[in-house]
Scaffold this active site. Structure first.
Site, PDB file in Angstrom:
ATOM      1  N   ASN A  70       0.834  -1.199   0.000  1.00 14.63           N
ATOM      2  CA  ASN A  70       0.000   0.000   0.000  1.00 14.63           C
ATOM      3  C   ASN A  70       0.869   1.249   0.000  1.00 14.63           C
ATOM      4  O   ASN A  70       1.965   1.273   0.554  1.00 14.63           O
ATOM      5  CB  ASN A  70      -1.022  -0.009   1.144  1.00 14.63           C
ATOM      6  CG  ASN A  70      -0.443  -0.238   2.522  1.00 14.63           C
ATOM      7  OD1 ASN A  70       0.551  -0.935   2.701  1.00 14.63           O
ATOM      8  ND2 ASN A  70      -1.075   0.337   3.525  1.00 14.63           N
ATOM      9  N   GLU A  72       0.289   5.375   0.617  1.00 15.18           N
ATOM     10  CA  GLU A  72      -0.635   6.407   1.064  1.00 15.18           C
ATOM     11  C   GLU A  72      -0.274   7.778   0.484  1.00 15.18           C
ATOM     12  O   GLU A  72       0.815   7.978  -0.036  1.00 15.18           O
ATOM     13  CB  GLU A  72      -0.651   6.477   2.592  1.00 15.18           C
ATOM     14  CG  GLU A  72      -1.194   5.233   3.233  1.00 15.18           C
ATOM     15  CD  GLU A  72      -1.202   5.276   4.735  1.00 15.18           C
ATOM     16  OE1 GLU A  72      -1.888   4.415   5.321  1.00 15.18           O
ATOM     17  OE2 GLU A  72      -0.532   6.143   5.352  1.00 15.18           O
ATOM     18  N   ASN A  73      -1.232   8.695   0.635  1.00 16.93           N
ATOM     19  CA  ASN A  73      -1.063  10.059   0.159  1.00 16.93           C
ATOM     20  C   ASN A  73      -1.805  10.976   1.128  1.00 16.93           C
ATOM     21  O   ASN A  73      -2.853  10.599   1.649  1.00 16.93           O
ATOM     22  CB  ASN A  73      -1.653  10.170  -1.252  1.00 16.93           C
ATOM     23  CG  ASN A  73      -1.446  11.514  -1.866  1.00 16.93           C
ATOM     24  OD1 ASN A  73      -2.112  12.476  -1.499  1.00 16.93           O
ATOM     25  ND2 ASN A  73      -0.524  11.570  -2.799  1.00 16.93           N
ATOM     26  N   ALA A  74      -1.294  12.172   1.355  1.00 16.96           N
ATOM     27  CA  ALA A  74      -1.927  13.099   2.299  1.00 16.96           C
ATOM     28  C   ALA A  74      -3.369  13.416   1.916  1.00 16.96           C
ATOM     29  O   ALA A  74      -4.187  13.742   2.772  1.00 16.96           O
ATOM     30  CB  ALA A  74      -1.115  14.388   2.402  1.00 16.96           C
ATOM     31  N   GLU A  83      -3.214  -4.762  -3.023  1.00 13.56           N
ATOM     32  CA  GLU A  83      -3.770  -5.670  -4.027  1.00 13.56           C
ATOM     33  C   GLU A  83      -3.834  -5.001  -5.396  1.00 13.56           C
ATOM     34  O   GLU A  83      -3.450  -5.594  -6.407  1.00 13.56           O
ATOM     35  CB  GLU A  83      -5.181  -6.123  -3.611  1.00 13.56           C
ATOM     36  CG  GLU A  83      -5.230  -6.861  -2.292  1.00 13.56           C
ATOM     37  CD  GLU A  83      -5.411  -5.959  -1.065  1.00 13.56           C
ATOM     38  OE1 GLU A  83      -5.909  -6.466  -0.057  1.00 13.56           O
ATOM     39  OE2 GLU A  83      -5.052  -4.764  -1.122  1.00 13.56           O
ATOM     40  N   CYS A 118     -10.852  -3.297  -3.650  1.00  6.68           N
ATOM     41  CA  CYS A 118      -9.894  -4.309  -4.120  1.00  6.68           C
ATOM     42  C   CYS A 118     -10.591  -5.606  -4.499  1.00  6.68           C
ATOM     43  O   CYS A 118     -10.195  -6.277  -5.454  1.00  6.68           O
ATOM     44  CB  CYS A 118      -8.821  -4.562  -3.063  1.00  6.68           C
ATOM     45  SG  CYS A 118      -7.642  -3.203  -2.947  1.00  6.68           S
TER      46      CYS A 118
END
Length: 172
Positions: A70, A72-74, A83, A118
């Site tokens: 995975n 992430e982003n702000a 997945e 997913c």
């Protein structure tokens, strides 16, 4: 009231892989390899907001394994699950048929199964019911140590059709 076989009405297939919990030691070598790959790639997860690392691995019909973690982003919405990362890597290299998948994350008292998005994403590339192996992740124990589950670890052996009953693959 009559019992109706909804597969005839909707065209949707039902799970043909029973959902079970097995010990890691009882899995075949191919399944163990998928889980090892998922554990390994999980170490690369970029999770500065949730601190919740997830790893995934999918085996193509020809036997090649693609992994993903995975990211992430702000802004949260553009985050990418493990997945989807794995499957996108495979599709970008010309692979669209998978025979098995594995997902690992660490929750103390639960298996971490794929999220709803997913599940639908996996279904897109599952012409047939496909086994999905889910277990608790193994933490990195050293630079040269393999990331492998212990013999007595529980593994949820399920399938995409179990995880997404009545899912769909296309608009035809």
């Amino acid at each position: 009231m009559d019992i109706v076989d909804t597969t005839k009405v909707t065209g949707l297939k039902k799970a043909n892989i029973p959902e079970t919990i097995k010990l890691y030691q009882d899995l075949d070598d191919d399944s163990k390899e998928l889980l090892r790959c998922a554990n390994q790639v999980r170490q690369n997860a970029y999770v500065p907001y949730s601190n919740f690392k997830v790893g995934a691995a999918f085996r193509t019909k020809c036997g090649r394994i693609f992994t993903g973690c995975n990211v992430e982003n702000a802004a949260f919405t553009p985050c990418s699950c493990a997945e989807r990362t794995a499957i996108c890597k495979a599709v970008s290299e010309g692979f669209r048929e998978f025979v098995a998948g594995a997902v690992v994350a660490y929750q103390e008292d639960a298996f971490t199964t794929p999220c709803g998005v997913c599940r639908q994403f996996i279904m897109e590339f599952s012409a047939e019911d496909m086994p999905i192996y889910v277990t608790k992740a193994v933490e990195n124990s050293g630079p040269q140590q393999p990331l492998e589950n212990q013999s007595g670890d529980n593994v949820l052996c399920t399938s995409i059709y179990n995880l997404l009953p009545n899912g769909f693959r296309n608009y035809k």
